[in-house]
Design a protein around this motif. Structure first.
Motif, PDB file in Angstrom:
ATOM      1  N   LYS A 149       0.858  -1.178   0.000  1.00  0.00           N
ATOM      2  CA  LYS A 149       0.000   0.000   0.000  1.00  0.00           C
ATOM      3  C   LYS A 149       0.899   1.234   0.000  1.00  0.00           C
ATOM      4  O   LYS A 149       1.819   1.348   0.793  1.00  0.00           O
ATOM      5  CB  LYS A 149      -0.877  -0.016   1.254  1.00  0.00           C
ATOM      6  CG  LYS A 149      -1.863   1.103   1.363  1.00  0.00           C
ATOM      7  CD  LYS A 149      -2.708   0.886   2.627  1.00  0.00           C
ATOM      8  CE  LYS A 149      -3.460   2.121   3.005  1.00  0.00           C
ATOM      9  NZ  LYS A 149      -4.166   1.941   4.287  1.00  0.00           N
ATOM     10  N   ILE A 150       0.623   2.139  -0.935  1.00  0.00           N
ATOM     11  CA  ILE A 150       1.414   3.371  -1.073  1.00  0.00           C
ATOM     12  C   ILE A 150       0.451   4.550  -1.130  1.00  0.00           C
ATOM     13  O   ILE A 150      -0.572   4.500  -1.809  1.00  0.00           O
ATOM     14  CB  ILE A 150       2.280   3.337  -2.347  1.00  0.00           C
ATOM     15  CG1 ILE A 150       3.286   2.192  -2.292  1.00  0.00           C
ATOM     16  CG2 ILE A 150       2.992   4.663  -2.556  1.00  0.00           C
ATOM     17  CD1 ILE A 150       4.062   1.984  -3.578  1.00  0.00           C
ATOM     18  N   GLU A 151       0.810   5.598  -0.420  1.00  0.00           N
ATOM     19  CA  GLU A 151       0.004   6.820  -0.429  1.00  0.00           C
ATOM     20  C   GLU A 151       0.931   8.011  -0.636  1.00  0.00           C
ATOM     21  O   GLU A 151       1.915   8.168   0.083  1.00  0.00           O
ATOM     22  CB  GLU A 151      -0.735   6.944   0.899  1.00  0.00           C
ATOM     23  CG  GLU A 151      -1.797   7.996   0.933  1.00  0.00           C
ATOM     24  CD  GLU A 151      -3.069   7.596   0.211  1.00  0.00           C
ATOM     25  OE1 GLU A 151      -3.640   8.484  -0.455  1.00  0.00           O
ATOM     26  OE2 GLU A 151      -3.484   6.430   0.294  1.00  0.00           O
ATOM     27  N   ASN A 152       0.625   8.842  -1.634  1.00  0.00           N
ATOM     28  CA  ASN A 152       1.413  10.045  -1.932  1.00  0.00           C
ATOM     29  C   ASN A 152       0.665  11.295  -1.511  1.00  0.00           C
ATOM     30  O   ASN A 152      -0.546  11.383  -1.704  1.00  0.00           O
ATOM     31  CB  ASN A 152       1.692  10.161  -3.433  1.00  0.00           C
ATOM     32  CG  ASN A 152       2.625   9.094  -3.934  1.00  0.00           C
ATOM     33  OD1 ASN A 152       3.667   8.867  -3.354  1.00  0.00           O
ATOM     34  ND2 ASN A 152       2.236   8.430  -5.001  1.00  0.00           N
ATOM     35  N   VAL A 153       1.401  12.246  -0.978  1.00  0.00           N
ATOM     36  CA  VAL A 153       0.855  13.570  -0.687  1.00  0.00           C
ATOM     37  C   VAL A 153       1.689  14.561  -1.481  1.00  0.00           C
ATOM     38  O   VAL A 153       2.897  14.664  -1.271  1.00  0.00           O
ATOM     39  CB  VAL A 153       0.926  13.904   0.828  1.00  0.00           C
ATOM     40  CG1 VAL A 153       0.413  15.316   1.076  1.00  0.00           C
ATOM     41  CG2 VAL A 153       0.151  12.881   1.644  1.00  0.00           C
ATOM     42  N   GLU A 154       1.041  15.251  -2.412  1.00  0.00           N
ATOM     43  CA  GLU A 154       1.746  16.270  -3.183  1.00  0.00           C
ATOM     44  C   GLU A 154       1.900  17.516  -2.332  1.00  0.00           C
ATOM     45  O   GLU A 154       0.944  17.955  -1.680  1.00  0.00           O
ATOM     46  CB  GLU A 154       0.973  16.618  -4.453  1.00  0.00           C
ATOM     47  CG  GLU A 154       1.091  15.601  -5.539  1.00  0.00           C
ATOM     48  CD  GLU A 154       0.505  16.087  -6.850  1.00  0.00           C
ATOM     49  OE1 GLU A 154      -0.082  17.207  -6.907  1.00  0.00           O
ATOM     50  OE2 GLU A 154       0.627  15.356  -7.829  1.00  0.00           O
ATOM     51  N   VAL A 155       3.107  18.054  -2.335  1.00  0.00           N
ATOM     52  CA  VAL A 155       3.378  19.286  -1.587  1.00  0.00           C
ATOM     53  C   VAL A 155       4.083  20.269  -2.516  1.00  0.00           C
ATOM     54  O   VAL A 155       4.796  19.869  -3.433  1.00  0.00           O
ATOM     55  CB  VAL A 155       4.232  19.022  -0.318  1.00  0.00           C
ATOM     56  CG1 VAL A 155       3.500  18.108   0.643  1.00  0.00           C
ATOM     57  CG2 VAL A 155       5.590  18.457  -0.661  1.00  0.00           C
ATOM     58  N   SER A 156       3.870  21.528  -2.262  1.00  0.00           N
ATOM     59  CA  SER A 156       4.530  22.552  -3.074  1.00  0.00           C
ATOM     60  C   SER A 156       6.012  22.612  -2.708  1.00  0.00           C
ATOM     61  O   SER A 156       6.431  22.135  -1.651  1.00  0.00           O
ATOM     62  CB  SER A 156       3.888  23.923  -2.810  1.00  0.00           C
ATOM     63  OG  SER A 156       4.153  24.318  -1.472  1.00  0.00           O
TER      64      SER A 156
END
Length: 120
Positions: A12-19
């Motif tokens: 299971k992989i979860e990405n959070v895009e950040v500036s």
């Protein structure tokens, strides 16, 4: 945009895009960078073994990251409340973006199914 990625042992992989500015702020935060050092970990991603530099989210590491994000959430809420009266819709959306990112990261750090966190 950059990613902060969370990994579990069950693929299971979860990405959070950040500036870039958010990422730079985190990288320059002594409180964040002092929590834990990364380790080299081999993970199977898309049926391919990949070596990544990751932070192990167990025990005290998970608690310290959670505490860090919770503290920053409180600070951001205070800033928003202080400027709410003189704030237009665009300014509010801009100010709340950091708060939303912090909350996503806090939830993922506290999700014990994720054992590792990676950021470049």
């Amino acid at each position: 945009m950059l990613d902060i990625t969370f990994y579990s042992n069950s693929k299971k992989i979860e990405n959070v895009e950040v500036s870039e500015s958010f990422y730079e702020w985190l990288a320059k935060s002594p409180a964040f960078t002092a929590i834990a050092s990364s380790i080299t970990k081999s993970l199977l991603i898309d049926d391919e073994e990949v070596e990544l530099e990751l932070v192990y989210l167990v025990g005290i590491n998970r608690r310290k990251y959670s505490d860090f994000f919770r503290g920053e959430i409180v600070e951001e809420c205070s800033k928003i409340l202080e400027s709410l009266e003189e704030c237009n819709k665009d300014k509010f959306q801009e100010m709340s973006a950091k708060l939303k990112t912090l909350e996503k990261l806090r939830k993922l750090v506290e999700d014990e199914s994720f054992l590792y966190m990676g950021y470049l």
